[in-house]
Scaffold this motif. Structure first.
Motif, PDB file in Angstrom:
ATOM      1  N   GLY A 131       0.835  -1.325  -0.087  1.00 10.31           N
ATOM      2  CA  GLY A 131       0.013   0.141   0.004  1.00 10.31           C
ATOM      3  C   GLY A 131       0.883   1.175   0.029  1.00 10.31           C
ATOM      4  O   GLY A 131       0.586   2.341  -0.681  1.00 10.31           O
ATOM      5  N   LEU A 132       1.748   1.442   0.691  1.00  7.14           N
ATOM      6  CA  LEU A 132       2.829   2.715   0.873  1.00  7.14           C
ATOM      7  C   LEU A 132       3.318   2.757  -0.490  1.00  7.14           C
ATOM      8  O   LEU A 132       3.419   3.870  -1.045  1.00  7.14           O
ATOM      9  CB  LEU A 132       3.891   2.330   1.846  1.00  7.14           C
ATOM     10  CG  LEU A 132       5.106   3.172   2.158  1.00  7.14           C
ATOM     11  CD1 LEU A 132       5.565   3.291   3.519  1.00  7.14           C
ATOM     12  CD2 LEU A 132       6.026   3.139   1.138  1.00  7.14           C
ATOM     13  N   HIS A 133       3.904   1.684  -1.025  1.00  6.99           N
ATOM     14  CA  HIS A 133       4.645   1.843  -2.479  1.00  6.99           C
ATOM     15  C   HIS A 133       3.699   2.083  -3.585  1.00  6.99           C
ATOM     16  O   HIS A 133       3.869   2.862  -4.561  1.00  6.99           O
ATOM     17  CB  HIS A 133       5.484   0.570  -2.788  1.00  6.99           C
ATOM     18  CG  HIS A 133       6.685   0.503  -1.806  1.00  6.99           C
ATOM     19  ND1 HIS A 133       7.721   1.171  -2.024  1.00  6.99           N
ATOM     20  CD2 HIS A 133       6.916  -0.275  -0.703  1.00  6.99           C
ATOM     21  CE1 HIS A 133       8.728   0.937  -1.049  1.00  6.99           C
ATOM     22  NE2 HIS A 133       8.256   0.039  -0.294  1.00  6.99           N
ATOM     23  N   THR A 134       2.367   1.714  -3.284  1.00  8.21           N
ATOM     24  CA  THR A 134       1.271   2.015  -4.418  1.00  8.21           C
ATOM     25  C   THR A 134       1.002   3.528  -4.302  1.00  8.21           C
ATOM     26  O   THR A 134       0.800   4.053  -5.445  1.00  8.21           O
ATOM     27  CB  THR A 134       0.172   1.013  -4.281  1.00  8.21           C
ATOM     28  OG1 THR A 134       0.385  -0.280  -4.385  1.00  8.21           O
ATOM     29  CG2 THR A 134      -0.898   1.374  -5.036  1.00  8.21           C
ATOM     30  N   ALA A 135       0.761   4.019  -3.143  1.00 11.92           N
ATOM     31  CA  ALA A 135       0.262   5.363  -2.991  1.00 11.92           C
ATOM     32  C   ALA A 135       1.274   6.176  -3.447  1.00 11.92           C
ATOM     33  O   ALA A 135       1.093   7.071  -4.201  1.00 11.92           O
ATOM     34  CB  ALA A 135       0.032   5.506  -1.362  1.00 11.92           C
ATOM     35  N   VAL A 136       2.688   6.016  -3.185  1.00 16.75           N
ATOM     36  CA  VAL A 136       3.890   6.806  -3.850  1.00 16.75           C
ATOM     37  C   VAL A 136       3.914   6.659  -5.023  1.00 16.75           C
ATOM     38  O   VAL A 136       4.198   7.558  -5.701  1.00 16.75           O
ATOM     39  CB  VAL A 136       5.104   6.502  -2.844  1.00 16.75           C
ATOM     40  CG1 VAL A 136       6.346   7.298  -3.561  1.00 16.75           C
ATOM     41  CG2 VAL A 136       5.075   6.804  -1.250  1.00 16.75           C
ATOM     42  N   GLY A 137       3.700   5.371  -5.657  1.00 17.56           N
ATOM     43  CA  GLY A 137       3.919   5.344  -7.135  1.00 17.56           C
ATOM     44  C   GLY A 137       2.756   5.869  -7.892  1.00 17.56           C
ATOM     45  O   GLY A 137       3.200   6.556  -9.024  1.00 17.56           O
ATOM     46  N   LEU A 138       1.648   5.863  -7.564  1.00 15.54           N
ATOM     47  CA  LEU A 138       0.479   6.821  -8.146  1.00 15.54           C
ATOM     48  C   LEU A 138       0.834   8.049  -8.056  1.00 15.54           C
ATOM     49  O   LEU A 138       0.246   8.939  -9.188  1.00 15.54           O
ATOM     50  CB  LEU A 138      -0.837   6.190  -7.518  1.00 15.54           C
ATOM     51  CG  LEU A 138      -1.163   4.669  -7.946  1.00 15.54           C
ATOM     52  CD1 LEU A 138      -2.422   4.497  -7.136  1.00 15.54           C
ATOM     53  CD2 LEU A 138      -1.528   4.667  -9.552  1.00 15.54           C
ATOM     54  N   ALA A 139       1.482   8.546  -6.862  1.00 16.56           N
ATOM     55  CA  ALA A 139       1.605  10.191  -6.842  1.00 16.56           C
ATOM     56  C   ALA A 139       2.861  10.431  -7.887  1.00 16.56           C
ATOM     57  O   ALA A 139       2.552  11.412  -8.664  1.00 16.56           O
ATOM     58  CB  ALA A 139       2.102  10.420  -5.501  1.00 16.56           C
ATOM     59  N   VAL A 140       3.684   9.666  -7.982  1.00 19.20           N
ATOM     60  CA  VAL A 140       4.704   9.982  -8.951  1.00 19.20           C
ATOM     61  C   VAL A 140       4.061   9.671 -10.460  1.00 19.20           C
ATOM     62  O   VAL A 140       4.557  10.528 -11.161  1.00 19.20           O
ATOM     63  CB  VAL A 140       5.887   8.808  -8.905  1.00 19.20           C
ATOM     64  CG1 VAL A 140       6.854   8.876 -10.058  1.00 19.20           C
ATOM     65  CG2 VAL A 140       6.606   9.018  -7.397  1.00 19.20           C
ATOM     66  N   ALA A 141       3.279   8.998 -10.760  1.00 14.19           N
ATOM     67  CA  ALA A 141       2.299   8.915 -11.992  1.00 14.19           C
ATOM     68  C   ALA A 141       1.403  10.117 -12.254  1.00 14.19           C
ATOM     69  O   ALA A 141       0.881  10.152 -13.237  1.00 14.19           O
ATOM     70  CB  ALA A 141       1.740   7.502 -12.023  1.00 14.19           C
ATOM     71  N   GLY A 142       1.255  10.902 -11.261  1.00 13.55           N
ATOM     72  CA  GLY A 142       0.712  12.029 -11.635  1.00 13.55           C
ATOM     73  C   GLY A 142      -0.787  12.223 -10.654  1.00 13.55           C
ATOM     74  O   GLY A 142      -1.414  13.207 -11.254  1.00 13.55           O
ATOM     75  N   PHE A 143      -0.851  11.432  -9.948  1.00 11.32           N
ATOM     76  CA  PHE A 143      -2.185  11.161  -9.150  1.00 11.32           C
ATOM     77  C   PHE A 143      -2.057  12.015  -8.071  1.00 11.32           C
ATOM     78  O   PHE A 143      -1.212  12.313  -7.437  1.00 11.32           O
ATOM     79  CB  PHE A 143      -2.609   9.985  -8.752  1.00 11.32           C
ATOM     80  CG  PHE A 143      -3.120   8.988  -9.913  1.00 11.32           C
ATOM     81  CD1 PHE A 143      -4.591   9.087 -10.164  1.00 11.32           C
ATOM     82  CD2 PHE A 143      -2.429   8.399 -10.815  1.00 11.32           C
ATOM     83  CE1 PHE A 143      -4.974   7.999 -11.072  1.00 11.32           C
ATOM     84  CE2 PHE A 143      -2.739   7.645 -12.130  1.00 11.32           C
ATOM     85  CZ  PHE A 143      -4.209   7.398 -12.165  1.00 11.32           C
ATOM     86  N   HIS A 144      -3.383  12.642  -7.437  1.00  8.35           N
ATOM     87  CA  HIS A 144      -3.449  13.041  -6.079  1.00  8.35           C
ATOM     88  C   HIS A 144      -4.078  12.025  -5.389  1.00  8.35           C
ATOM     89  O   HIS A 144      -5.015  11.261  -5.766  1.00  8.35           O
ATOM     90  CB  HIS A 144      -4.653  14.356  -6.262  1.00  8.35           C
ATOM     91  CG  HIS A 144      -5.039  14.620  -4.853  1.00  8.35           C
ATOM     92  ND1 HIS A 144      -6.289  14.559  -4.321  1.00  8.35           N
ATOM     93  CD2 HIS A 144      -4.536  14.417  -3.476  1.00  8.35           C
ATOM     94  CE1 HIS A 144      -6.621  14.934  -3.050  1.00  8.35           C
ATOM     95  NE2 HIS A 144      -5.504  14.767  -2.804  1.00  8.35           N
ATOM     96  N   VAL A 145      -3.203  11.663  -4.642  1.00 12.99           N
ATOM     97  CA  VAL A 145      -3.235  10.082  -3.888  1.00 12.99           C
ATOM     98  C   VAL A 145      -3.807  10.440  -2.486  1.00 12.99           C
ATOM     99  O   VAL A 145      -3.197  11.361  -1.547  1.00 12.99           O
ATOM    100  CB  VAL A 145      -1.971   9.476  -3.792  1.00 12.99           C
ATOM    101  CG1 VAL A 145      -2.374   8.301  -2.780  1.00 12.99           C
ATOM    102  CG2 VAL A 145      -1.531   9.045  -5.037  1.00 12.99           C
TER     103      VAL A 145
END
Length: 270
Positions: free
Chosen positions: A14-28
């Protein structure tokens, strides 16, 4: 900016998914049951040069779940990652143990999914990604309640997928095998010496499991598959996070009479 809601983000996948989606441009919107345990998440986001919005949420709290979804506004991606483990065979489980597994691993997932669906359906687009387990495809010794809940959530999502697809909503499940994370530390299990008649079998299973987790996939690598499922232009229903997970889940999915799975899982108890 697109918004992703990710549950269970204090550690691991979950931690890495949240950070990875933020890197991909999402507001997480990264939910954690205990906000005091969000330091690792915030540090990882800082190191990646991104920000995530940390929100307190116990996914079993129906009122709070509805509040979080309402306050989030338009949610483009929901990642159901929060989960709970259990090690015990049926005779060792109480009537309370079974619904405890279902509450987190099935009911909470269904609730959050139901809450985000109207907005996704009305906008004609959305992704719902649920982190299940190879335990959602292969029943395993001493994982009776856990596998039951994971089988159930896979059945729920597989049933839902074709119904919401015409509305532009894509549903996926992601099946990790062993992943090095705090999930293992939080697994409920019988206390030492309480294995009863199943003690020797439990000891053998736990020894085998310890070996599997010694060579476990990293949570960052597993999260990469979750992120891919969330953002790919070629979505599909079922994803595995490693070659081990592919081989393991495939054993059950191609096992029409059940003999191949039982041949393997019986060997874990000797």
């Amino acid at each position: 900016m697109r918004t992703a809601l990710v549950t269970g983000t204090s550690s691991g996948i979950g931690l890495h998914t949240a950070v990875g989606l933020a890197v991909a441009g999402f507001h997480v919107i990264a939910t954690v049951r205990d906000p005091s345990r969000s330091d690792a998440l915030l540090a990882a986001a800082h190191d990646a040069g991104v920000e995530v919005e940390v929100v307190a949420l116990d996914v079993t709290d129906a009122a709070r779940s509805a509040e979080v979804v309402q306050q989030a506004g338009a949610i483009d991606v929901l990642v159901n990652n929060a989960g709970r483990g259990s090690v015990a065979t049926l005779e060792q489980l109480t009537d309370e143990d079974l619904p405890a597994q279902l509450d987190v691993n099935l009911i909470a997932v269904a609730r959050l999914t139901r809450l985000v669906l109207p907005g996704m359906r009305e906008r004609g687009a959305g992704r719902i990604v649920t982190v299940t387990s190879v335990g959602g495809a292969v029943g395993q010794p001493f994982a009776d309640a856990y596998c039951a809940a994971k089988f159930a959530v896979e059945g729920l999502m597989q049933s839902l997928a074709p119904v919401v697809a015409p509305f532009g909503v894509q549903v996926s499940v992601v099946e990790p095998a062993a992943v090095a994370s705090a999930f293992v530390e939080n697994v409920e299990r019988p206390a030492a010496g309480e294995g009863g008649p199943y003690g020797a079998l439990l000891d053998a299973y736990l020894a085998r499991t310890a070996g599997a987790f010694a060579a476990a996939q990293s949570p960052a690598e597993a999260a990469g598959t979750v992120i891919e499922a969330a953002i790919t232009d070629a979505p599909r229903f079922r994803w595995q996070t490693s070659a081990t997970a592919v081989a393991f889940a495939g054993r059950s999915l191609a096992d029409l009479d059940g003999s191949r799975v039982l041949e393997v899982t019986r060997s874990w108890l000797v």
